[in-house]
Design an enzyme around this catalytic site. Sequence first.
Site, mmCIF file in Angstrom:
data_model
loop_
_atom_site.group_PDB
_atom_site.id
_atom_site.type_symbol
_atom_site.label_atom_id
_atom_site.label_comp_id
_atom_site.label_asym_id
_atom_site.label_seq_id
_atom_site.Cartn_x
_atom_site.Cartn_y
_atom_site.Cartn_z
ATOM 1 N N SER A 1 -1.840 2.458 -1.996
ATOM 2 C CA SER A 1 -1.962 2.978 -0.633
ATOM 3 C C SER A 1 -1.370 4.367 -0.441
ATOM 4 O O SER A 1 -1.653 5.015 0.567
ATOM 5 C CB SER A 1 -1.308 2.016 0.359
ATOM 6 O OG SER A 1 0.095 1.993 0.206
ATOM 7 N N LYS B 1 5.399 3.997 3.072
ATOM 8 C CA LYS B 1 4.357 4.754 3.760
ATOM 9 C C LYS B 1 4.937 6.106 4.183
ATOM 10 O O LYS B 1 6.131 6.355 4.070
ATOM 11 C CB LYS B 1 3.837 4.023 5.006
ATOM 12 C CG LYS B 1 3.351 2.601 4.789
ATOM 13 C CD LYS B 1 2.066 2.526 3.996
ATOM 14 C CE LYS B 1 1.606 1.070 3.848
ATOM 15 N NZ LYS B 1 0.452 0.947 2.927
#
Length: 242
Positions: free
Chosen positions: A54, A124
């Site tokens: 990701s 993230k």
Amino acid sequence: MSDVATAERAEAGGRARRQRPFWKELPLLIGIALVIALLIKTFLVQAFSIPSDSMQNTLQRGDRVLVDKLTPRFGSKPERGEVVVFRDPDDWLKDEPTAKPNPVQKVLGFVGLMPSAEEKDLIKRVVAVAGDTVECKGTGPLKVNGKELDEPYVFQGNTPCTVDDQGGQFRVTVPEGKLWVMGDHRQNSADSRYHQQDKNQGFVPVGNVVGRAFVVAWPLTRWNTLPVPDTFGQPGIKGARP
């Protein structure tokens, strides 16, 4: 007994103590090293293993990053553009397989000599903080407080925004004490966009942040720092933060 004889015996005793076999000292040295490693992991720096794609191409699956845990302890809040590790806010990882480390991996992970395989953490990029309005329309660009972001870190071939009806199109204002996070591999990241129905409405509580990832430490061929991109320093972008 003369003073000379006493001194000679004392010197001989000192030599005997100094000549203690190394194997007798080894357990103590290992114990000290483990305690130091545990203290470093708890208060200063922790290794974290990248579990997914990701954050490509900034981070690759299997990369090891070092996370600064000290700064948040002094009240510093995550900033826009930082790559952060945070505890699962509300079952974001419920469908992910659970690792089964062997006993040695458990011990090394516990003291911080290798990434823990049991910790349910995510990584993230922070794109918006408290007071910011962040939005995606069409394929982008992503906007923060009305400012278009130039995002060279977004995975090659991806668009900054994703056209779908599951969360890819949005306009939200970040509440106090929360963050909005997104992966650099925009079309392969189940980030804040896709958890807007959870108890935090997709936002990540600042208290869940473990720390900021500041360097890719392993493999050595990928060693690199993780600075805040210049796009988050453009004039006017910080105007809405309380």
